[in-house]
Scaffold this active site. Sequence first.
Site, PDB file in Angstrom:
ATOM      1  N   TRP A 357      -5.889  -4.248 -12.432  1.00 45.01           N
ATOM      2  CA  TRP A 357      -4.842  -3.849 -13.370  1.00 45.01           C
ATOM      3  C   TRP A 357      -4.154  -5.043 -14.005  1.00 45.01           C
ATOM      4  O   TRP A 357      -3.324  -4.883 -14.902  1.00 45.01           O
ATOM      5  CB  TRP A 357      -3.805  -2.964 -12.666  1.00 45.01           C
ATOM      6  CG  TRP A 357      -2.826  -3.713 -11.782  1.00 45.01           C
ATOM      7  CD1 TRP A 357      -3.111  -4.717 -10.915  1.00 45.01           C
ATOM      8  CD2 TRP A 357      -1.412  -3.514 -11.716  1.00 45.01           C
ATOM      9  NE1 TRP A 357      -1.966  -5.152 -10.278  1.00 45.01           N
ATOM     10  CE2 TRP A 357      -0.904  -4.419 -10.757  1.00 45.01           C
ATOM     11  CE3 TRP A 357      -0.528  -2.647 -12.348  1.00 45.01           C
ATOM     12  CZ2 TRP A 357       0.437  -4.499 -10.424  1.00 45.01           C
ATOM     13  CZ3 TRP A 357       0.820  -2.724 -12.011  1.00 45.01           C
ATOM     14  CH2 TRP A 357       1.286  -3.637 -11.065  1.00 45.01           C
ATOM     15  N   GLU A 496       1.129  -2.595  -2.376  1.00 44.16           N
ATOM     16  CA  GLU A 496      -0.077  -2.893  -1.593  1.00 44.16           C
ATOM     17  C   GLU A 496       0.168  -3.074  -0.104  1.00 44.16           C
ATOM     18  O   GLU A 496      -0.755  -2.895   0.690  1.00 44.16           O
ATOM     19  CB  GLU A 496      -0.828  -4.117  -2.135  1.00 44.16           C
ATOM     20  CG  GLU A 496      -1.470  -3.892  -3.489  1.00 44.16           C
ATOM     21  CD  GLU A 496      -2.379  -5.032  -3.895  1.00 44.16           C
ATOM     22  OE1 GLU A 496      -2.466  -6.041  -3.156  1.00 44.16           O
ATOM     23  OE2 GLU A 496      -2.997  -4.933  -4.963  1.00 44.16           O
ATOM     24  N   LYS A 617       5.053  -6.565  -0.966  1.00 43.38           N
ATOM     25  CA  LYS A 617       4.291  -7.735  -1.402  1.00 43.38           C
ATOM     26  C   LYS A 617       4.752  -8.172  -2.792  1.00 43.38           C
ATOM     27  O   LYS A 617       4.852  -9.354  -3.088  1.00 43.38           O
ATOM     28  CB  LYS A 617       2.801  -7.409  -1.421  1.00 43.38           C
ATOM     29  CG  LYS A 617       1.905  -8.504  -1.966  1.00 43.38           C
ATOM     30  CD  LYS A 617       0.450  -8.045  -2.002  1.00 43.38           C
ATOM     31  CE  LYS A 617      -0.458  -9.099  -2.601  1.00 43.38           C
ATOM     32  NZ  LYS A 617      -1.861  -8.649  -2.686  1.00 43.38           N
ATOM     33  N   GLN A 618       5.026  -7.181  -3.628  1.00 45.75           N
ATOM     34  CA  GLN A 618       5.391  -7.456  -5.010  1.00 45.75           C
ATOM     35  C   GLN A 618       6.137  -6.253  -5.571  1.00 45.75           C
ATOM     36  O   GLN A 618       6.346  -5.264  -4.879  1.00 45.75           O
ATOM     37  CB  GLN A 618       4.146  -7.729  -5.848  1.00 45.75           C
ATOM     38  CG  GLN A 618       3.150  -6.581  -5.853  1.00 45.75           C
ATOM     39  CD  GLN A 618       1.827  -6.946  -6.486  1.00 45.75           C
ATOM     40  OE1 GLN A 618       1.542  -8.107  -6.755  1.00 45.75           O
ATOM     41  NE2 GLN A 618       0.990  -5.959  -6.705  1.00 45.75           N
TER      42      GLN A 618
END
Length: 799
Positions: A357, A496, A617-618
Amino acid sequence: MKENNLWKVIYEDYIPDHEPLREALFTLGNGYVATRAAAEECAAGDIHYLGTYMAGGYNRARSEVSGRIVENEDLVNWPNWLPLSFRHDDGNWFKIDDVELLFYRQELDMYGGIMMRSMRFREKDGKESTLVARRFVNMKNRHLAGIEWTLTPENWSGKIQIRSALDGTVINSGVLRYRDLSSIHLQPLEVGQFEDDTIYLRVQANQSKTRMVQAARTRIYKNGKAVSVESDFFKKVGYVANIFTLECEEKRPLTIEKIVSVFSSRDRAITEPVLEARDALSEAGRFSELLKAHSQSWAELWYRCDIDIKDGDQTQMILRLHIFHILQTASINTIGLDVGVPARGWHGEAYRGHIFWDELFVFPFLNFQLPELARSLLMYRYHRLPAARRAAKAAGYKGAMFPWQSGSNGREESQVVHLNPQSGNWDPDNTYLQRHVGVAIAYNIYQYYEATRDIEFLMAYGAEMMFEIARFWSSIAVFNDKRGRFEIHGVVGPDEFHTEYPDSEKSGLNNNAYTNVMAVWVLRTALDFVDLLSDTRKRELFAELKIDDDEIERWQQISRKMYVPFMENGIISQFEGYDNLKELDFEHYKKKYGDIQRLDRILKAEGDSPNRYKVSKQADVLMLFYLLSADEMEALFRRMGYHFDRSTIPETVKYYIDRSSHGSTLSRLVFSWVFSRTDREESYQVFKESLKSDFEDIQGGTTAEGIHLGAMAGTVDMIQRCYTGLEIRGGILWLNPRLPKEIKGFNMRIRYRGHWIWLHFTQHRVEVSFESGRSPQIQIGFIDKVYELGEGDCKEFLL
């Protein structure tokens, strides 16, 4: 690193441990082929990694992992065309790591697209030499590349041999964690010689059967004139070389030119790669002639794509480095190729060259600079629409379910298991459940159309993809009678780290907020696209896709009744049940491990799991604020029957930033964007960190495996769109600049609906100039007023 030119990256030292990073950062490419900046005279080993990658050049191989056979598709490391070295009489071949360096300088000239190494060195017998090595991968003619060595004996004369080779015995070994997997992808087919100074090599990928041919012409010059030399031909399976013997004189420079042609069976308008490679070399001029045309092509790209920024530090140079790598991955030469936007560029073997993505972060730049290229890259997804339909059907859904990782033919290329370097164990990999990749594709289609008004693309391809992605979200959504709302189950969000609920044996999460909200965005946009189609095309598409009024009504219902989870504090919940997870003691893990970016690996190595904690994670929820303006968010939530309170944005941003480990290079980028609305100073500081993520390899070794193209493009887009407030809304191109105080001003060009528009920003004014061209007038909005501008018009706005 010493920087004294905003168009150059310069190193004035040679540090073997830094070579892997520099080889990635100094990679040269042209959108068709790319080669890492490894020294020509060196072999692959602990210090250097020789990598040449062809756009879309994949191959599959089977490996035994954890007692079972798995198949992975890799970006192939194709033959190494670089090998060039010399030796005295029959002594050892020169290698930079075997000599004493008296002087060293390496520079990447981004404006001209050329890399140069300059060194003076002393060999063990006391002989001193100066070597200047230049290299390019031709942007003008995508099939050509060149090396020029200027070798000057400083205190010696005598006979030397020069070896120029093509090496097809290379393997894929550029990523440590993949080395237990099958790494041999090339099958040697043929080596040969066209002329005394020209050799060729033909190989084939052992599964995909893609063939590549490389041919190399090596000539030697003194005082600008070709010299006649003794030439020997050497060959073995998968390897071919010319060895030239000649006399050198002290203080008399010797120039060696190696011109290489590269063709593959994937090329169009060819008869046979060997013949094409031979003919290309026979027509190629000298190094300097090819370099001139190559540099002119780069100058034309920079005229379109440069952002000339006034900042007191390295921002300008690194920003240009990021643009440079975008254009080396996808350029004019990419148009018409069946390739997508790889997450790590064509710069290394990390992520196996797959398309994720991350393209979401690259398209905004291309839409406004090279829209014809953006269209070509969107066609990569269109050509894989049948595979996405098959995947949806196999999973029990309708429409198109695009893979999280895409390669050659659009099947799901995500790994079944993933090596955890922290524990050494192979863990199950459920990241393929990130169905939101379809959202990214739909968003890219919409943004491209808005920037170009390419109605032909929309009619022929874009609407079909949008409708099929909408059908997928319609079919995966289930109605909850108790809530009276639709829900989406069994997915993984952008974060994730969270792939399932604690102590659950079932993969996936329910009602990931980003996924649910953006699914509504897709459905609403698909409904808008219906109205854009002509009656004829609408009738054709609906008949072909079997879309009826009931389905359109279902899209309407889902887009108005989607469930979005909230926590008790009123903040959007990352997914349903997120607020029941434990808080993580970040300080404890920072003290214990230092770098905790990959907390998932750390926790799994301890027998724990990030699924149990409020840790990311983000950006996940915050991706909504990255993609959508506050107005769009408010409109979407109103459509779903929720009240969206803008005042909660700063609190939401802080909540999730406090719980992020920044385990992705995209993390800081997204946070910088959302900060720009509430805290420009903090936004710019985070932007600077994101800007250096690859340049300084802040993740500790990942850049060497391939640059992070999404993060690089995202930093460029921060300047292009975020700080300028540039957005398309209601058919109007809006500008609402809010420059951080560190940026004194900058210039850039954009291509918008057929116009080339020159924009000049300072802290106090904005100048908008339309270059001449046969285009209709368009509307430009500045803060809260709309103006009509057209060919040759110029308008100044004061802030």
